[in-house]
Design an enzyme around this catalytic site. Structure first.
Site, PDB file in Angstrom:
ATOM      1  N   HIS A 168       0.836  -1.190   0.000  1.00  0.00           N
ATOM      2  CA  HIS A 168       0.000   0.000   0.000  1.00  0.00           C
ATOM      3  C   HIS A 168       0.874   1.244   0.000  1.00  0.00           C
ATOM      4  O   HIS A 168       1.976   1.236   0.561  1.00  0.00           O
ATOM      5  CB  HIS A 168      -0.889   0.051   1.254  1.00  0.00           C
ATOM      6  CG  HIS A 168      -2.128  -0.771   1.184  1.00  0.00           C
ATOM      7  ND1 HIS A 168      -2.535  -1.582   2.220  1.00  0.00           N
ATOM      8  CD2 HIS A 168      -3.074  -0.903   0.218  1.00  0.00           C
ATOM      9  CE1 HIS A 168      -3.674  -2.177   1.895  1.00  0.00           C
ATOM     10  NE2 HIS A 168      -4.013  -1.780   0.688  1.00  0.00           N
ATOM     11  N   CYS A 255      -3.695   1.482   9.575  1.00  0.00           N
ATOM     12  CA  CYS A 255      -4.743   0.543   9.166  1.00  0.00           C
ATOM     13  C   CYS A 255      -5.816   0.336  10.232  1.00  0.00           C
ATOM     14  O   CYS A 255      -6.939  -0.045   9.916  1.00  0.00           O
ATOM     15  CB  CYS A 255      -4.143  -0.830   8.858  1.00  0.00           C
ATOM     16  SG  CYS A 255      -2.659  -0.846   7.872  1.00  0.00           S
TER      17      CYS A 255
END
Length: 266
Positions: A168, A255
């Site tokens: 990511h 996250c």
């Protein structure tokens, strides 16, 4: 420097499920220990609360092993929740499951149109722009669908290519203040952060780049002493948290929460 990209009144988290041991991972370094994950998650929530923010913790969902990584299925922008479309098939049900909870917390919810995919882990917001990294989890069609929503809120969109070896965009980047980004040397070398001051992580400490600035402190995963020292010297208030179990599932500090601000109720 207004700082609305680093100051928050609220955060939303989801407690890890017992099924978290079956979570997705690019490299199998062993399954996380669900009890230790729960303790590390609780320490994370407590740390956010100590900044003065109101933190809501949703119940775990056994049907979604990766549900603890609540940032991926949604984006909070301008006091509105935007439901995204994760690329991983096992995660797509998380969006519908999250909708009801978000509807209780936010005055407005928007849906990502089109048919592309966007993971929240690929979105980095400053005060004026939304940076989106194209990756294995976020594609051009998803970015095209997100653009008009972002621009409707008055933000510019910056689309960048995430190096193939980085899962990511935010795996190796984070916002330290509205003008400063913490990034790994290999991500910084792409030139994607033009216009920002960049502080690079120390050699071998690329994982430190997934930090979060949440009100006064910068939260950093523990185990990255040289990067912590760099940030301390740069004048940031550093607080280190254990992230050993989330890291086994390619997860980190950003996250585990949706961070946002809502108007104060009178």
């Amino acid at each position: 420097m207004s700082g609305h990209s680093i100051t928050f009144t609220h955060a939303l988290c989801r407690a890890p499920s017992r099924s978290v041991t079956a979570g997705l991972r690019a490299e199998d370094r062993g399954a996380p220990d669900e009890d230790l994950f729960a303790r590390e998650h609780a320490a994370y929530v407590a740390a956010l609360r100590r900044t003065g923010a109101e933190v809501t913790v949703l119940e775990p969902q056994e049907a979604f092993p990766d549900g603890v990584f609540i940032e991926d299925p949604a984006l909070c922008l301008g006091g509105v929740a935007i439901l995204l479309r994760p690329q991983a098939p096992t995660r797509r049900g998380e969006v519908a499951a999250l909708r009801l909870d978000l509807s209780r917390l936010f005055p407005e919810i928007r849906d990502l149109g089109g048919h592309g995919h966007v993971d929240g882990g690929d979105i980095l917001c400053s005060d004026t722009e939304v940076m989106v990294g194209l990756s294995a989890r976020t594609d051009a069609a998803g970015v095209a669908a997100l653009r008009p929503i972002v621009e409707d809120f008055g933000y510019r969109m910056r689309v960048v290519e995430t190096p193939a070896e980085i899962l990511h965009f935010k795996t190796e980047s984070s916002l330290l203040d509205p003008e400063t980004i913490l990034a790994s040397p290999r991500l910084a070398a792409t030139g994607c952060f033009g216009g920002y001051r960049v502080i690079e992580t120390a050699s071998g400490e690329e994982g430190a780049a997934n930090a979060i600035r949440f009100n006064a402190p910068v939260f950093l995963s523990d185990g990255f002493p040289q990067t912590a020292e760099r940030l301390d010297r740069a004048g940031y208030e550093i607080r280190q948290l254990p992230m050993s179990q989330a890291a086994l599932l390619d997860g980190g500090l950003s996250c585990l929460s949706l961070r946002y601000s809502l108007p104060v109720k009178l």
